[in-house]
Design a protein around this motif. Structure first.
Motif, short mmCIF file in Angstrom:
data_model
loop_
_atom_site.label_atom_id
_atom_site.label_comp_id
_atom_site.label_asym_id
_atom_site.label_seq_id
_atom_site.Cartn_x
_atom_site.Cartn_y
_atom_site.Cartn_z
N VAL A 46 0.76 -1.20 0.05
CA VAL A 46 -0.05 0.06 -0.05
C VAL A 46 0.82 1.25 0.00
N PRO A 47 1.98 1.34 0.70
CA PRO A 47 2.75 2.60 0.71
C PRO A 47 3.34 3.03 -0.55
N GLY A 48 2.98 4.28 -1.06
CA GLY A 48 3.41 4.60 -2.57
C GLY A 48 2.59 3.98 -3.40
N LEU A 49 1.31 3.22 -3.41
CA LEU A 49 0.68 2.74 -4.57
C LEU A 49 0.05 3.69 -5.20
N ARG A 50 -0.38 4.86 -4.65
CA ARG A 50 -1.19 5.68 -5.62
C ARG A 50 -0.39 6.43 -6.83
N ASP A 51 1.00 6.62 -6.22
CA ASP A 51 1.81 7.12 -7.21
C ASP A 51 2.32 6.22 -8.20
N ARG A 52 2.53 4.84 -7.71
CA ARG A 52 2.76 3.87 -8.72
C ARG A 52 1.67 3.63 -9.63
N ASP A 53 0.54 3.79 -9.39
CA ASP A 53 -0.67 3.57 -10.01
C ASP A 53 -1.05 4.68 -11.06
N ARG A 54 -0.76 6.02 -10.52
CA ARG A 54 -0.92 7.22 -11.57
C ARG A 54 0.30 7.06 -12.49
N GLU A 55 1.47 6.71 -12.13
CA GLU A 55 2.56 6.72 -13.06
C GLU A 55 2.80 5.39 -13.66
N ALA A 56 2.03 4.50 -13.54
CA ALA A 56 1.91 3.03 -14.32
C ALA A 56 3.31 2.65 -14.09
N LYS A 57 3.90 2.78 -12.70
CA LYS A 57 5.27 2.20 -12.72
C LYS A 57 5.32 0.85 -11.96
N SER A 58 5.96 -0.03 -12.49
CA SER A 58 6.37 -1.45 -11.90
C SER A 58 7.73 -1.76 -12.16
N ASP A 59 8.04 -2.77 -11.19
CA ASP A 59 9.54 -3.39 -11.51
C ASP A 59 9.47 -4.68 -10.67
N ARG A 60 10.55 -5.37 -10.67
CA ARG A 60 10.53 -6.63 -9.89
C ARG A 60 10.84 -6.50 -8.51
N THR A 61 10.75 -5.39 -7.92
CA THR A 61 10.96 -5.29 -6.52
C THR A 61 9.96 -6.04 -5.64
N MET A 62 8.58 -5.67 -5.96
CA MET A 62 7.60 -6.29 -5.18
C MET A 62 7.55 -7.87 -5.51
N VAL A 93 -4.12 -15.87 0.67
CA VAL A 93 -3.29 -14.94 0.33
C VAL A 93 -3.60 -14.35 -0.85
N CYS A 94 -4.09 -14.65 -1.81
CA CYS A 94 -4.61 -13.82 -2.96
C CYS A 94 -5.89 -12.95 -2.28
N GLU A 95 -6.49 -13.17 -1.36
CA GLU A 95 -7.53 -12.34 -0.88
C GLU A 95 -6.90 -11.42 -0.43
N GLU A 96 -5.97 -11.44 0.67
CA GLU A 96 -5.47 -10.35 1.33
C GLU A 96 -4.33 -9.48 0.59
N LEU A 97 -3.67 -10.03 -0.17
CA LEU A 97 -2.92 -9.15 -1.10
C LEU A 97 -3.62 -8.40 -2.21
N GLU A 98 -4.78 -8.84 -2.68
CA GLU A 98 -5.71 -8.03 -3.46
C GLU A 98 -6.56 -6.87 -2.63
#
Ligand SMILES: Cc1cc2nc3c(=O)[nH]c(=O)nc-3n(C[C@H](O)[C@H](O)[C@H](O)COP(=O)(O)OP(=O)(O)OC[C@H]3O[C@@H](n4cnc5c(N)ncnc54)[C@H](O)[C@@H]3O)c2cc1C
Length: 419
Positions: A46-62, A93-98
């Protein structure tokens, strides 16, 4: 513990639960895993998610963090370096991560569901030993390639070919809308065998490596949802793949793909319940704080109706996916039940997200609150892993007797593993 004795009821056509018992009580292990996944979602995703979603940013970190936490090998036997937890735990796990973000659950769906569990079901001992330990620990990331630009619902119309050449096959073609296309180390790819009667196509499934010459990928930009996750196209240009990378035999490729969907759809159905819970988290808070006419909007009966409908979706959804998890644990064919869970839960999640936007009024219409993201993300799950229409048709066909599930040649290991 509560037991529901289904065996007292008359059998229904195509069902395999007659005469067996279902236990809906979560085990201490299920509860522990829920707690761990909830904390991971809220603290790491959740931390930083709004920005990652806004900027369509993803990487392998998660993905790496999920691997380190054990989530990429939840229902993989300990003998292959997994957690060895039951299949209900994977759903949890899927439920809680989504509940935190759809992009995290999508990663679980493709890596754990579509890729690793299909390898568990169809792989030889040598293939499982070669790939599962690294997949279960997140050292390698797996993805799934079935869809093509002109073959989605009509998957049998796929055009990617595999041509036998000595001890290997040469792949040519393209896959579209592939989750984790830019990060996955290996892909379970469904191809059509080049030889044979074009009127009766035969398929083959391969686990291919992204480092093999002839492989390339390209991301898709401008998505409506899952913007903090990666989706793209993958290409095979005279890509040579050793024969021992084939899952099943020549002609088994389509069955392998359908098995993969039994696992992927399960994870999508479970994740949908997480979105509903996230909607409830946001709406119960907001409806208690926002006042209209001197009272919280949560006191307005029509707002309560929307909240009640979400609660209903969550409860039904959880029962539906728990049932599929139990069928996986006990080794029962569950294509019909899995389609039902995916169909019902994804529609309920989108409905809940739509209502959550409504409860928030204008504030639901911008990303100051997370509900607009739930609305966009829940829409995608109505399309992937079988559209709403495809599941509607499947359910009608089962009921009419036009479709039935036969026992499979290769089955998923039952739980407990290594017993
Ligand atoms: C975010 C995202 C991630 C994805 N990830 C993956 C992945 O990792 N791997 C992968 O292989 N694919 C993936 N997909 C692809 C997805 O599975 C397909 O998009 C899906 O199967 C639908 O296919 P299509 O888009 O070609 O639509 P089409 O099949 O062209 O359907 C278009 C419309 O026609 C309707 N329709 C089609 N056939 C019928 C029918 N027989 N009866 C009634 N209506 C029908 C559909 O319901 C739909 O409304 C992903 C898609 C998305 C959006």
């Amino acid at each position: 513990m509560t037991f529901l004795t289904v065996g007292l009821l008359p059998p229904e056509r195509g069902r395999v639960t007659y005469g067996t018992r279902m236990d809906f009580a979560p085990t201490p292990e299920n509860e522990q895993i829920r707690e761990a996944a909830y904390k991971f979602g809220q603290n790491e995703i959740v931390p930083g998610l709004r920005d990652r979603d806004r900027e369509a940013k993803s990487d392998r970190t998660m993905l790496e963090q999920m691997g380190a936490a054990g989530f990429l090998g939840v229902s993989v036997p300990e003998s292959y370096s997994g957690l060895g937890a039951d299949y209900v735990s994977l759903g949890i796990v899927c439920e809680e991560l989504e509940r935190a973000d759809t992009s995290a659950r999508v990663a679980l769906s493709v890596h754990n569901g579509l890729h690793s569990m299909t390898l568990m079901q169809w792989g030889t001992e040598e293939q499982k030993g070669r790939w599962l330990p690294d997949l279960a620990t997140g050292k390698r990331i797996g993805a799934f390639g079935l869809t093509e630009p002109n073959a989605g619902s009509d998957a049998a119309n796929l055009k990617t070919t595999a041509k036998k050449d000595g001890d290997s096959y040469v792949l040519n073609g393209q896959k579209a809308w592939i989750s984790l296309s830019d990060y996955a180390d290996q892909f379970l790819v469904i191809t059509k065998l080049a030889e044979g009667d074009p009127a009766k196509p035969r398929f083959a499934a391969f686990i291919v490596d992204r480092t093999t010459p002839g492989f390339s990928s390209r991301p898709i930009h401008g998505k409506l949802g899952v913007r903090a996750g990666n989706t793209g196209e993958i290409f095979f240009d005279n890509m040579r793949v050793e024969a021992d990378r084939m899952l099943g035999g020549e002609g088994d490729g389509f069955k392998v793909a359908m098995s993969a969907l039994d696992h992927g759809r399960y994870t999508v159905a479970a994740g949908a319940v997480g979105i509903i819970t996230a909607c409830l988290d946001a709406c119960t808070k907001y409806a208690n704080e926002r006042t209209v006419g001197g009272e919280p909007i949560g006191r307005k009966q029509l707002v309560q109706q929307m909240i009640a409908s979400m609660v209903q979706g969550r409860e039904i959804g959880r029962l539906l996916y728990y049932k599929v998890g139990w069928m996986k644990n006990t080794g029962q064919r569950h294509t019909r039940e899995c389609s039902m869970a995916k169909w019902v839960n994804c529609a309920a999640a989108f409905d809940a997200a739509n209502k959550a936007v409504e409860v928030h009024g204008a504030y639901g219409f911008c990303d100051e609150f997370p509900v607009e993201r739930y609305f966009r993300n829940s829409r995608g799950a109505i399309i992937y892993e079988g559209t709403h229409e495809i599941h509607t048709v499947m359910q009608a066909e089962y009921e009419m007797g036009y479709r039935s599930d036969k026992p499979l040649k290769h089955t998923l290991p039952t739980w407990p593993f290594d017993a």
